[in-house]
Design an enzyme around this catalytic site. Sequence first.
Site, mmCIF file in Angstrom:
data_model
loop_
_atom_site.group_PDB
_atom_site.id
_atom_site.type_symbol
_atom_site.label_atom_id
_atom_site.label_comp_id
_atom_site.label_asym_id
_atom_site.label_seq_id
_atom_site.Cartn_x
_atom_site.Cartn_y
_atom_site.Cartn_z
ATOM 1 N N SER A 143 0.860 -1.185 0.000
ATOM 2 C CA SER A 143 0.000 0.000 0.000
ATOM 3 C C SER A 143 0.896 1.235 0.000
ATOM 4 C CB SER A 143 -0.841 -0.006 1.285
ATOM 5 O OG SER A 143 -1.503 1.224 1.468
ATOM 6 N N TYR A 156 -2.294 -1.552 10.435
ATOM 7 C CA TYR A 156 -2.244 -1.651 8.972
ATOM 8 C C TYR A 156 -0.899 -1.138 8.454
ATOM 9 C CZ TYR A 156 -3.977 -1.132 4.135
ATOM 10 O OH TYR A 156 -4.159 -1.223 2.774
HETATM 11 P P1 NAD Z 1 -11.452 -6.122 -0.269
HETATM 12 O O1 NAD Z 1 -12.074 -6.110 1.097
HETATM 13 O O2 NAD Z 1 -12.328 -5.979 -1.448
HETATM 14 O O3 NAD Z 1 -10.544 -7.417 -0.451
HETATM 15 C C1 NAD Z 1 -9.904 -8.056 0.611
HETATM 16 C C2 NAD Z 1 -9.851 -9.523 0.278
HETATM 17 O O4 NAD Z 1 -9.198 -10.199 1.354
HETATM 18 C C3 NAD Z 1 -11.249 -10.123 0.135
HETATM 19 O O5 NAD Z 1 -11.255 -11.059 -0.913
HETATM 20 C C4 NAD Z 1 -11.458 -10.816 1.463
HETATM 21 O O6 NAD Z 1 -12.342 -11.909 1.376
HETATM 22 C C5 NAD Z 1 -10.027 -11.273 1.733
HETATM 23 N N1 NAD Z 1 -9.802 -11.633 3.126
HETATM 24 C C6 NAD Z 1 -10.039 -10.908 4.248
HETATM 25 N N2 NAD Z 1 -9.740 -11.638 5.344
HETATM 26 C C7 NAD Z 1 -9.289 -12.839 4.889
HETATM 27 C C8 NAD Z 1 -8.854 -14.024 5.535
HETATM 28 N N3 NAD Z 1 -8.826 -14.131 6.879
HETATM 29 N N4 NAD Z 1 -8.498 -15.081 4.762
HETATM 30 C C9 NAD Z 1 -8.560 -15.009 3.411
HETATM 31 N N5 NAD Z 1 -8.969 -13.906 2.747
HETATM 32 C C10 NAD Z 1 -9.333 -12.841 3.495
HETATM 33 O O7 NAD Z 1 -10.355 -4.962 -0.239
HETATM 34 P P2 NAD Z 1 -9.310 -4.489 -1.351
HETATM 35 O O8 NAD Z 1 -9.380 -3.020 -1.315
HETATM 36 O O9 NAD Z 1 -9.469 -5.214 -2.627
HETATM 37 O O10 NAD Z 1 -7.922 -4.922 -0.648
HETATM 38 C C11 NAD Z 1 -7.044 -5.897 -1.189
HETATM 39 C C12 NAD Z 1 -5.610 -5.584 -0.766
HETATM 40 O O11 NAD Z 1 -5.241 -4.319 -1.301
HETATM 41 C C13 NAD Z 1 -5.437 -5.470 0.746
HETATM 42 O O12 NAD Z 1 -4.204 -6.051 1.133
HETATM 43 C C14 NAD Z 1 -5.426 -3.967 0.981
HETATM 44 O O13 NAD Z 1 -4.703 -3.621 2.135
HETATM 45 C C15 NAD Z 1 -4.723 -3.507 -0.284
HETATM 46 N N6 NAD Z 1 -4.938 -2.087 -0.610
HETATM 47 C C16 NAD Z 1 -6.188 -1.618 -0.925
HETATM 48 C C17 NAD Z 1 -6.352 -0.271 -1.249
HETATM 49 C C18 NAD Z 1 -7.694 0.310 -1.638
HETATM 50 O O14 NAD Z 1 -7.802 1.540 -1.785
HETATM 51 N N7 NAD Z 1 -8.728 -0.462 -1.852
HETATM 52 C C19 NAD Z 1 -5.241 0.575 -1.207
HETATM 53 C C20 NAD Z 1 -3.986 0.058 -0.884
HETATM 54 C C21 NAD Z 1 -3.852 -1.285 -0.592
#
Ligand code: NAD
Length: 261
Positions: A143, A156
């Site tokens: 991130s 985080y």
């Molecule tokens: P999201 O909530 O849509 O996706 C998260 C995924 O992780 C989901 O598929 C969820 O089912 C899975 N998950 C959660 N707990 C779990 C567990 N215990 N076991 C297995 N799977 C699990 O969110 P996202 O925004 O797509 O985030 C995905 C990644 O991207 C994360 O690591 C997040 O920190 C990172 N990220 C997101 C953003 C953003 O703006 N959306 C920015 C920077 C980084």
Amino acid sequence: MTQTAQLAGKTAVITGSNSGIGLGIAWEMARAGADVVLNSFTDRDEDHALAEQIAAETGVTARYIKADMSKGGECRALIETAGRCDILINNAGIQYVAPMEEFPTEKWDAIIAINLSSAFHTTAAALPKMRAAGWGRVINVASAHGLTASPYKSAYISAKHGIVGMTKTVALETAREPITANAICPGYVLTPLVESQIPDTAKKYGMSEEEAKQKVILERQPSKEFATVEQLGGTAVFLASDAAAQITGTTISVDGGWTAL
Ligand code: NAD
């Protein structure tokens, strides 16, 4: 040779891929010809249907494997059950926001387990498979918060800085092999998770939803645009490509200029 041919015959395992960025990466990996393994901690018909849809539309083999990334044993079992694991994408992640002194210990433990320790377990299990195959890619979804901080996100930010450090270590341990390890550092990406925060943010600040997006959510993103899951998928496909064979131990920001500030 097209990029599609380039990833044909490879298998990509994407943790946390039944929604958001993980699902976007799974689609782009499949469009580039890689077989894909989707994952989350649930085992619903709709989880398996996502894999069926990817297989039907792209022609690759796609499977969904349930495994809880908060549990080390299940992380390792995911890699074993997947069979091949040429491209490992550590993406599963959760968030919780609270001041340090009020941060619940169970939330700290869950975030460190899911956002950081899961990648330790999956990578440890996947490296022997990559070595046996003579090729591998570890791609960690970190991130902008793996490179900078914000208040109230201690767990985080600690986990995301940690995964950037782990990425560098894995890169050094595999530097003499045809294996690379890199981290993608997204800024704000328009996923269901972020979309769901827009109405509440607008209400809280007495703004329209468009103003809430621009002035509050995208405050630190100079482009004033969200990154898309397709762009994140495209970045992951690039890191898996031959063009990226000498890119290892580094981060690629997809953050509209956030970390340039
Ligand atoms: P999201 O909530 O849509 O996706 C998260 C995924 O992780 C989901 O598929 C969820 O089912 C899975 N998950 C959660 N707990 C779990 C567990 N215990 N076991 C297995 N799977 C699990 O969110 P996202 O925004 O797509 O985030 C995905 C990644 O991207 C994360 O690591 C997040 O920190 C990172 N990220 C997101 C953003 C953003 O703006 N959306 C920015 C920077 C980084």
